[in-house]
Design an enzyme around this catalytic site. Structure first.
Site, PDB file in Angstrom:
ATOM      1  N   ASP A  73       2.133  -0.297  -3.392  1.00  0.00           N
ATOM      2  CA  ASP A  73       1.311  -0.881  -2.098  1.00  0.00           C
ATOM      3  C   ASP A  73      -0.287  -0.349  -2.214  1.00  0.00           C
ATOM      4  OD1 ASP A  73       0.994  -1.514   0.715  1.00  0.00           O
ATOM      5  OD2 ASP A  73       0.436   0.638   0.983  1.00  0.00           O
TER       6      ASP A  73
ATOM      7  N   GLU B 271       6.226  -4.888  -4.217  1.00  0.00           N
ATOM      8  CA  GLU B 271       5.600  -3.723  -4.254  1.00  0.00           C
ATOM      9  C   GLU B 271       5.908  -2.947  -5.521  1.00  0.00           C
ATOM     10  OE1 GLU B 271       3.375  -3.460   0.206  1.00  0.00           O
ATOM     11  OE2 GLU B 271       5.189  -2.188  -0.413  1.00  0.00           O
TER      12      GLU B 271
END
Length: 225
Positions: free
Chosen positions: A49, A121
């Site tokens: 992320d 992610e």
């Protein structure tokens, strides 16, 4: 560790061959099949992320050198939110190679937005740990492609973006609390707090309730990002 043909094919689709195949296996392992000797992708998701955020921030600054922070923020949110990650995951067939427990497979886990977004992610983090920032950045830019150029069109208003952020993490919609209303009727000033179930919150003021809610949502998104 020897990868199966499905993960070798995924390497081809993302344009990266892993020197440490165990990282790729971890990136596609859901917690429903994790064990003491088989780590799931949650820790990688946390790192991915942040890597994605940095890549997109740099890309947006490069793409539009005259854009203000206020213009860049919703574009950024449009590119890094779970929906965008899940969209890219579908493009590369990530769902088909995920290692899921029986219950997740039975409930359509390979198609779940939050699960696909998290795994995407994790995959970014796996490439980063395997080869460094430059290859991870190159992969992200390649996979996101024209989405970066069209980010302005894809950008959501802050309230919608915040609600989608919450929904992707299985939270209820944010609350908007009027803290004060001051000034005469023809020129009021509203101070509003946006608050999420996880305790994160932010405040903003504006000349209307709607604008104050939008501003508070935007401020909270900046805290979250």
């Amino acid at each position: 560790m020897k990868l199966g043909s499905d993960l070798r094919a995924l390497e081809g689709r993302i344009g990266h061959q892993f020197a440490r195949p165990d990282l790729l296996v971890q990136a596609v392992t859901h917690n429903s099949v994790a064990s003491a000797t088989r780590e799931d992708y949650q820790r990688l998701e946390f790192l991915g992320d942040r890597v994605l955020g940095l890549v997109m921030a740099e890309a947006l600054l490069e793409h539009d050198r005259s854009a203000t922070e206020g213009q860049l923020a919703p574009r950024y949110n449009a590119l890094v939110r779970k929906e965008a990650c899940a969209e890219v995951a579908r493009d590369i067939g990530l769902g088909e190679v995920l290692k899921l427990g029986r219950s997740e497979m039975m409930t359509g886990g390979r198609r779940k937005l939050a699960l696909l977004g998290d795994a995407m992610e994790a995959l970014i983090a796996a490439v980063y740990l395997d080869a460094g920032f430059a290859p991870a950045k190159a992969m992200v830019l390649r996979l996101w492609g024209k989405r970066i150029e069209t980010a302005e069109d894809r950008a959501l208003d802050p309230k919608t973006a915040l609600q989608e952020w919450a929904q992707a993490r299985k939270m209820p919609p944010p609350d908007y609390i009027v803290l004060s209303r001051e000034g005469p009727d023809h020129a009021p000033v509203f101070r509003i707090k946006a608050r999420l179930q996880n305790g994160k919150e932010a405040e903003a003021t504006a000349a209307s309730k709607r604008k104050a809610e939008q501003a508070a949502a935007e401020a909270l998104l900046k805290v979250l990002m």
